[in-house]
Scaffold this motif. Structure first.
Motif: not given
Ligand code: GLY
Ligand code: MN
Length: 357
Positions: A224-244
């Motif tokens: 097995n492999s196991d991976m995670t990616r997180t994207f933002v659909f549209g423009k990311a907010s400052e909060e989303q960027k900070e978390i990322y």
């Protein structure tokens, strides 16, 4: 596989693995039957001379693809007879307490008669942690498939698509690239659902400004492999960027620490220290990673709760996350092979910039 050495190490005359009431992945570990077959109700008997497979006629063709001695039964009494014969003269027989059901164990004891049974689950776990060349090449291929899929997934994100539709596309993209199965049920979480680490997928529609967290893996010849990616659909907010970017920094720190001799516990402690030094203190609610192989959670990996001295040939995930209930979460996960002087990251989809789709 040097079965003589393994038996000496476990201090037993033979090991019996039964793929009975419970599927025992060790059946595949010992037999290396990685190329088809389900092998329900089949035994792998590990002896000094090699591995014997006792299986039904249904699996004969699949069983004969391997390098084991194969014994075929038509009825359960023939199966019992074959097991008894294969263990003739053996005094101490190793069994896997972690998986073997009590009723199956009683059945084996009745068939075999006079013998001492010994739990070898701990030993098997130890052996399985260190992957050999063949195992590493399967995991690498599974990781490659997942990485390529992560790269193309933004192409399929459209306003209004539902989580389960995008999860279906992800599955299709994996199978198209040679996956034989999912490693586990895909987590496809939009928006606030991404704050739930083991969310699966549902009818939530994608809208502008959502996080899109996908945690998935490919299975390739049983590994097995196991991976995670997180994207933002549209423009990311400052909060989303900070978390990322906080998660990304923590993940890079975790990966940078991986090498033979390091305690997995220390990796988890350092990663959590980093996250806890930000305003997201306490928001990483799981350990940094786990072992990967025939099972997705193959063994303890990077956890502050347990010591695990990393060794060459281990494969672990590094997957910190920050979860803010009601808002959303970010997790970034890669699969990492431990080496003497460092590591090799097996998954390779982009992550250095938060991808806004
Ligand atoms: N991929 C899910 C997990 O590792 O828990
Ligand atoms: Mn994982």
């Amino acid at each position: 596989m040097d079965t003589k050495k393994l038996l000496e190490d476990a201090e037993v005359d033979a090991i019996v693995i039964y793929n009975g009431n419970n599927e025992d992945l060790n059946f595949y570990y010992f037999t290396r039957l990685l190329d088809g077959g389900i092998f329900e109700g089949s035994y792998a008997v590990v002896t000094e001379e090699g591995v014997k497979v006792i299986t039904s006629i249904l699996e004969e063709q699949s069983a004969k693809k391997g390098n084991n001695e194969v014994y075929i039964f038509n009825t359960s009494s023939e199966r019992d007879e074959l097991l008894k014969k294969s263990l003739k003269g053996m005094n101490t027989i190793g069994v896997n307490y972690d998986v073997l059901s009590l009723s199956d164990f009683n059945k084996i004891k009745k068939v075999v008669g006079e013998a001492n049974f010994k739990d070898v689950s701990g030993k098997i776990q130890e052996w399985r942690m260190i992957k050999d060349e063949q195992e590493i090449s399967m995991i690498k291929e599974a990781a490659k498939i997942a990485s390529e899929v992560a790269e193309v997934m933004p192409d399929f994100m459209k306003e209004g698509i539902r989580e389960y539709e995008l999860a279906a596309r992800l599955g299709y993209e994996m199978f198209k690239r040679g996956a034989e199965d999912f490693a586990f049920t895909t987590i496809m979480a939009f928006g606030e659902n991404s704050a739930e680490p083991h969310y699966l997928s549902g009818a939530r529609k994608l809208k502008k400004g959502d996080f899109v967290l996908m945690d998935f893996g490919a299975r390739y010849h049983r590994y097995n492999s196991d991976m995670t990616r997180t994207f933002v659909f549209g423009k990311a907010s400052e909060e989303q960027k900070e978390i990322y970017y906080t998660v990304l920094e923590a993940q890079k720190l975790g990966i940078s620490m991986i090498k033979s001799g390091v305690n997995g516990k220390d990796v988890d402690i350092k990663v959590k220290e980093l996250i806890d030094s930000t305003k997201y203190r306490g928001r990483m609610i799981h350990s940094t990673g786990h072992g990967l192989g025939l099972a997705v959670h193959d063994h303890v990996g990077l956890s502050s709760q347990r010591d695990l001295i990393l060794k060459r040939g281990m494969v672990v995930t590094v997957e910190p996350g920050i979860y803010v209930p009601g808002f959303g979460g970010v997790r970034i996960e890669d699969d990492v092979l431990v080496k003497d002087d460092g590591h090799e990251v097996l998954t390779f989809a982009p992550k250095d910039e938060l991808i806004e789709v």
